[in-house]
Design an enzyme around this catalytic site. Structure first.
Site: not given
Length: 339
Positions: A50, A83, A142, A233-235, A275
């Site tokens: 990032s 990112d 995005e 945001g896929s943790s 991600n």
């Protein structure tokens, strides 16, 4: 093996029906953990930084850490990804630092906080696609704004993300608009909003279709079968990591992340990049807390950073295996940036 453009890797993932975890990095131990997992599972990887990570680590250090990863792991295809670039200038600076992929997040204005109009998003993303493709660099765009469908609020993380109330239309990407966006911009991959958010506090309960709109991915994939979809945001925020974090002094309210089985469903419907950051942060910090709690006399960083690296490696291995990446490294085409 050289760094490769992300488009090459995602094309291979689509042809072979797997998803690719994209892991965020800030320091040496994190890059080592990713590469140890990739070597163990024979997986290609996306390593991403990032703007905050680039500032923390410094581009020169980061670039040489990536060069070391390439040199020490010659059989692993690696993508180096920017990112959440907030402007064409940020993306250009990444291209100049030899990133092989950049994200232009035009869903927000350059301040990284304010939701942007559609026309602005198209304009800045088009600009980045032109400047990146001239150098063989892939581009992720995005459409939609990450945030919670439970609260109707944005979720700011690492200095980036909308703040304040958001409408349902902002929080869930419109499939028809996604079709137009891809046609107008020419992006290689599209990040979509489906109710996921950055950080640990994604859902206050086990997510269902009301707060995690996986059907949106199915609809976008029907319209854009050749477009690579990205889940941010896929943790998964595993319960055992939450418990360990609290056991050794951490403060965290009960939370739920994105279940791995939902991600696997997404992969069947066009998701190619996933991600993962919070899970690794939680694993690292839990390991450090455990070592220092059980051995309060320790002050040698190697004695707590070593276990932290091992904990992150375990998470990376799990995600690589769960997403179908394992065993794919050797068959990914090696295409140089010039090609």
């Amino acid at each position: 093996m050289p760094l490769i453009p992300m488009r090459v890797l995602l094309d291979h993932a689509a042809e072979n029906s797997y998803g690719v975890a994209a892991f965020n990095v800030n320091n040496m131990e994190q890059i080592q953990a990713i590469m140890q997992a990739a070597t163990y599972t024979d997986s290609p990887v996306i390593v991403q930084a990032s703007r905050g990570a680039r500032a923390y680590c410094d581009d020169s250090y980061l670039r040489h850490l990536m060069l070391a990863a390439v040199e020490l792991n010659p059989s692993i295809p690696i993508v180096m990804h920017q990112d959440h670039g907030n402007s064409p200038e940020t993306c250009q600076s990444a291209i100049d630092e030899n990133f092989t992929s950049v994200m232009m997040d035009g869903s927000l204005l350059e301040d990284g906080v304010t939701p942007a109009p559609y026309d602005y998003n198209v304009k800045v993303t088009q600009q980045v696609v032109i400047q990146a493709h001239q150098r063989g660099v892939s581009v992720e765009g995005e459409l939609g704004v990450l945030g919670s469908l439970e609260t109707g609020l944005g979720e700011k993380e690492d200095g980036h993300g909308a703040e304040g109330p958001l409408s349902h239309s902002q929080l869930v990407t419109d499939p028809e608009q996604a079709e137009h966006f891809v046609a107008e911009t020419g992006v290689d991959a599209l990040a979509v909003a489906i109710g996921t958010s950055h950080g640990a506090y994604k859902f206050s309960r086990e997510p269902d279709g009301q707060v995690l709109v996986m059907n949106c991915i199915r609809e976008i994939h029907k319209r854009l079968p050749n477009t690579h979809i990205v889940m941010h945001g896929s943790s998964s925020v595993p319960q055992d990591l939450q418990d360990s974090f609290r056991k050794f002094g951490g403060e965290m309210r009960q939370t739920w992340g994105v279940p791995v089985n939902e991600i696997q469903t997404g992969i069947k419907h066009g998701v190619r990049k996933i991600n993962v950051d919070t899970d690794n942060r939680l694993a690292i910090t839990s390991a450090v807390r455990k070592v220092l709690s059980e051995n309060p006399g320790i002050f040698d960083p190697r004695q707590y950073l070593g276990p932290a690296r091992e904990a992150m490696t375990t998470i990376c291995i799990n995600r690589m295996e769960s997403f179908g990446m394992a065993g794919q490294a050797g068959s990914v085409p090696i295409v140089s940036m010039d090609e």
